[in-house]
Enzyme design. Structure first.
Site, mmCIF file in Angstrom:
data_model
loop_
_atom_site.group_PDB
_atom_site.id
_atom_site.type_symbol
_atom_site.label_atom_id
_atom_site.label_comp_id
_atom_site.label_asym_id
_atom_site.label_seq_id
_atom_site.Cartn_x
_atom_site.Cartn_y
_atom_site.Cartn_z
ATOM 1 N N SER A 36 -52.792 -27.494 34.258
ATOM 2 C CA SER A 36 -52.668 -27.727 35.701
ATOM 3 C C SER A 36 -51.433 -27.079 36.318
ATOM 4 O O SER A 36 -51.280 -27.095 37.544
ATOM 5 C CB SER A 36 -52.642 -29.230 35.987
ATOM 6 O OG SER A 36 -53.921 -29.789 35.787
ATOM 7 N N GLU A 75 0.799 -1.224 0.000
ATOM 8 C CA GLU A 75 0.000 0.000 0.000
ATOM 9 C C GLU A 75 0.836 1.281 0.000
ATOM 10 O O GLU A 75 0.423 2.283 -0.594
ATOM 11 C CB GLU A 75 -0.949 0.004 1.208
ATOM 12 C CG GLU A 75 -2.050 -1.028 1.150
ATOM 13 C CD GLU A 75 -3.050 -0.774 0.033
ATOM 14 O OE1 GLU A 75 -3.206 0.380 -0.390
ATOM 15 O OE2 GLU A 75 -3.663 -1.754 -0.434
#
Length: 863
Positions: free
Chosen positions: A455, A84
């Site tokens: 229940s 780069e």
């Protein structure tokens, strides 16, 4: 003549200088301050950690993990600089040789395709500027780069660049890229891996190793060649690196282990701190999840629903990709983002069918099934019930021949299940499963689905009776009876269809007899029973109809688990919660409200109820759990027509609840009770939850009150029900309990908190999870250490000072500076002189070193 020549030369230089000054005025007038860059904190990933410190999820606008300069290994730094910006260590932000050469080629190619950006210029462009290719933008890039170079050191600039640059697939910075592409930290990168990452900034999508592996390989090898030419590696190292494959090890998708739990955490965090803070501030969220138990819970739910599906035989009704007009080779199922581990359940598409062999594609891999793998379907030959293009549900059993997987046929007919477990002493949610497949349905059936509880509602009835003076040894008659109601007489029945006559309350509860529960509710008042349920943390609006006593009320699993934990906690209710603490990126904790704790019932009542709840496991409907040889209590729940099956139970340390049913409330099938359909999942989970607690026991009569991990607050008001509009077609006489419970007015679903799923299943309730409120705290101010200071990295310069400074958390938040004319003139002279001096190699020359004191450091016009 000489004077004229000198005059024209000076005139030309003045014109050039004036032109430069004009360009600087035009292109630098709106550039941001360098102070903003010093304070800039990029969006970072918020991490979710379990109780062992293991990360299992994250939130991010930009997936980024910020590292200091020293944490980037030399091999990666060398690779980046070689490809780069070779002169990075010596240039001053602009490489004139590359810039002139690029400009020449651009002019002669009638375009601007040749790049000449240094690392500093790329940083300036990524942070402040657009990506448009114009000369004006390039000039602004140059001016910004020079200012960055003047303000920050090379290490600071590299660090900012390495944490900011985009590397594709939603990753920003080299640490996040390393974790995504190789499932490792940057410190562990090899030479070829570092070279591949360094190759990506040029074109993250064009050179994507996932989409274009050949391009990525060529670009990686170019990086290696550049490193060789720069003398960073030897020829032997270069040859070995070029010969290596890409070696990708793509990280599994985030939030895949506990997706429903992660969503609950996200909603709570966003409500308290806001979306931007949660997704971009790099918070660390220390959650209550136990990742090991979460994996057990997932397996228990998936195995339990698969067992249920097999009990009811092969139903078929499969989607077919070919008949839908799709290309079988391009088909992708949402399931295919998850790793294909042994024991995982996943959908696949049938590629080939022979009488004794099935080839199924599961994403990038194929699985093979033989007759033994579909034997339970009672089909002898595969081609008698499958065809090419069918979407099937399978379980991965292991590795098969020739690189394939071995799988077994499963069925996904729409049955869903959920599970939630919490620590009794702290209220921390240890595990949560909201459905079989988060990829297909994000609706959380643990917190958002209100279902009839059957229940499992009876403990509230018996608690009311115990508080009124009833005892477990009291006798009640289980026999035919009729109750008067506003709509006429109501004659209930037991699930078994018989009557047992006189029996103790303990036995009536353990065997889940409906008549005794209804008689108790009628004797002490159904409204009193409902008040008891609300005290236990049930917030649903429950109509005052007698059938509610045997379970016609709609309640969430979250509420039931929190309520049942009251019993082993000696009457103390601790609000189930998901988060222990939250810290900012710099480690500072955010304030938290204390966990909601209250005394619901007395110690005596709680321990009396424990006798009943333990009897369920010892001799009643939950007796199957007794084979685990551990102290347990709990209650089964089954609703009319077997639409819902429940088991809520606990050990001395953990309370866990399970539910199974269909979203559209169709029947699970005959005899699919809570004991048969839900209890086995609960047992699979609790077997792991109690594995390291062999000697724990429930408190006995006369023992000291249980010590909890959280302080008990003063008894407060009972939980208030949410006000809901009752449906118009109420029929209290319709049965709806454990096979016979008359359906009281079904409650409308309550509104979901925060962001509920856009399309919840038909008939399902909305969210009722209630996160603990935590106030926001002010963010400490941050200032930059000057470039010549001791603290050497700009991205981690976070000196806390008393003077408030605006926090910048995103590129959009970077401020724009508007200088005065005097400041512009001074800066232009300064920059022009600096440019002139550096161009001729005589070092920097600040003709106008005007600075302005601000905060702890100095800044020039633009920084």
């Amino acid at each position: 003549m000489a004077r004229k020549i000198t005059f024209f030369i000076l005139l030309g230089l003045s014109a050039v200088f004036g032109g430069l000054c004009g360009l600087m005025v035009v292109y630098s007038i709106d550039l941001p301050q360098m102070d903003d860059l010093a304070r800039y904190r990029p969006n970072t990933t918020t991490e979710l950690l379990d109780i062992h410190g293991t990360m299992f999820g994250s939130f991010a606008l930009e997936r980024r993990v910020v590292l200091p300069y020293a944490d980037f290994p030399p091999v990666l730094r060398q690779a980046i600089i070689s490809i780069e910006d070779k002169s990075f260590e010596s240039n001053w932000g602009v490489n004139l040789v590359r810039a002139v050469g690029a400009a020449y080629r651009d002019l002669h190619s009638n375009g601007r395709a040749q790049g000449a950006s240094t690392l500093t210029m790329q940083l300036a462009r990524n942070l402040f500027l657009s990506s448009e290719k114009t000369y004006g933008r390039k000039l602004q890039e140059i001016f910004l780069s020079m200012q960055i170079e003047r303000r920050f050191t090379k290490q600071q600039i590299f660090e900012l660049y390495a944490n900011q640059i985009y590397l594709g697939r939603g990753t920003y910075g080299f640490e996040a890229g390393s974790e995504y592409y190789f499932s490792k930290h940057v410190q562990a990168l090899t030479l070829p891996e570092a070279a591949l990452l360094a190759a990506l900034p040029k074109g993250p999508e064009s050179y994507s190793p996932v989409r274009y592996p050949e391009r990525a390989l060529r670009r990686r090898n170019l990086v290696i060649s550049e490193m060789l030419s720069d003398g960073k590696i030897t020829e032997k190292q270069a040859d070995a690196a070029k010969a290596a494959p890409l070696g990708l090890h793509i990280e599994p998708p985030v939030n895949s282990v506990a997706p429903y739990f992660v969503e609950e955490v996200r909603r709570q965090l966003e409500k308290e701190y806001g979306v931007e803070e949660v997704h971009g501030a790099g918070l660390k969220v220390y959650t209550t999840l136990d990742l090991d138990l979460q994996k057990v819970a997932i397996k228990a739910v998936l195995d339990g629903t698969a067992t249920y599906e097999r009990r009811h035989g092969w139903k078929g009704r499969l989607q077919n990709v070919v008949l839908d007009g799709s290309d079988i080779n391009n088909y992708k199922h949402p399931d295919w983002t998850q790793p294909l581990d042994k024991g995982s359940y996943v959908h696949g598409v049938v590629m080939e069918v022979a009488p004794k062999k099935i080839l199924v594609r599961l994403g990038a891999q194929n699985a093979v099934m033989t007759p033994e793998d579909w034997k339970w379907t009672q089909n002898v030959d595969a081609d008698s019930f499958l065809k090419t293009g069918d979407v099937v549900y399978v379980r991965v059993e292991g590795n098969g021949p020739e690189g394939t997987l071995r799988a077994s046929m499963q069925q996904d007919s729409g049955a869903q299940a959920s599970m939630m477990a919490m620590d009794n002493a702290s209220g921390e949610v240890l595990a949560m499963v909201g459905g079989r497949d988060f990829a297909l349905s994000q609706f959380n059936r643990a917190t958002q689905s209100q279902r009839q509880v059957g229940s499992s509602f009876k403990p509230y009835v018996y608690t009311t009776a115990i508080e009124a003076g009833a005892k477990p040894t009291d006798i009640i008659v289980d026999g035919p009876t009729t109750f008067p109601t506003p709509n006429g007489p109501y004659t209930p029945h037991n699930y078994e269809g018989d009557y047992k006559g006189a029996m103790t309350l303990l036995n009536a509860f353990a065997e889940s007899r409906n008549i005794p529960a209804l008689k108790l509710a009628d004797r002490y008042g159904i409204r009193k029973v409902i008040e008891t349920a609300h005290r236990f943390g049930v917030t649903s609006n429950i109509p005052a109809f007698l059938p509610v006593a045997i379970g016609s009320a709609d309640i969430t699993l979250y509420e039931q688990v929190g309520a049942y934990s009251v019993f082993p906690n000696d009457g103390i209710r601790i609000e189930p919660h998901y988060i222990r603490r939250v810290t900012q990126a710099d480690g500072l904790p955010l304030d938290q409200s204390p966990t909601q704790v209250s005394e619901v019932i007395s110690v005596e009542t709680a321990r009396t109820m424990m006798q009943l709840l333990q009897a369920v496991v010892r001799q009643g409907t939950g007796v199957a759990a007794s084979q685990l040889k551990h102290p347990f209590g709990g209650k089964t729940g089954t609703t009319n027509d077997f639409t819902d099956a429940w088991f809520i139970g606990f050990s001395p340390s953990v309370t866990c609840g399970t539910w199974i049913g269909f979203d559209d409330r169709q029947s699970l099938g005959e005899k699919e009770t809570g004991a048969r359909a839900a209890l086995p999942m609960w047992m699979d989970f609790m077997r792991a939850a109690i594995a390291n607690k062999p000697n724990e026991a429930f408190a006995t009569a006369g023992a000291p009150k249980k010590t909890l991990d959280v302080p008990v607050s003063k008894a407060d008001d009972a939980a208030k029900p949410l006000q809901q509009k009752a449906p118009e077609d109420v029929d209290p006489d319709v049965p709806g309990g454990d096979g016979v419970t008359p359906a009281a007015a079904p409650t409308a679903p309550v509104a979901a908190p925060a962001a509920a799923p856009a399309s919840p299943p038909s008939g399902a309730g909305a969210a009722v999870a209630r996160p603990v409120e935590r106030p926001k705290v002010a963010e400490p101010a941050r200032v930059a250490v000057p470039a010549n200071g001791v603290a050497g990295n700009a991205a981690v310069v976070n000196a806390v000072v008393a003077k408030p400074v605006k926090k910048v958390t995103s590129i959009a938040g970077l401020r724009t500076h508007h200088p005065t004319q005097t400041e512009v003139a001074l800066c232009l002279l300064d920059v022009a002189a600096d440019l002139f001096a550096k161009s001729f190699g005589i070092g920097p020359a600040h003709l106008c070193a005007k600075t302005v004191q601000e905060g702890e450091g100095e800044r020039g016009l633009f920084g």
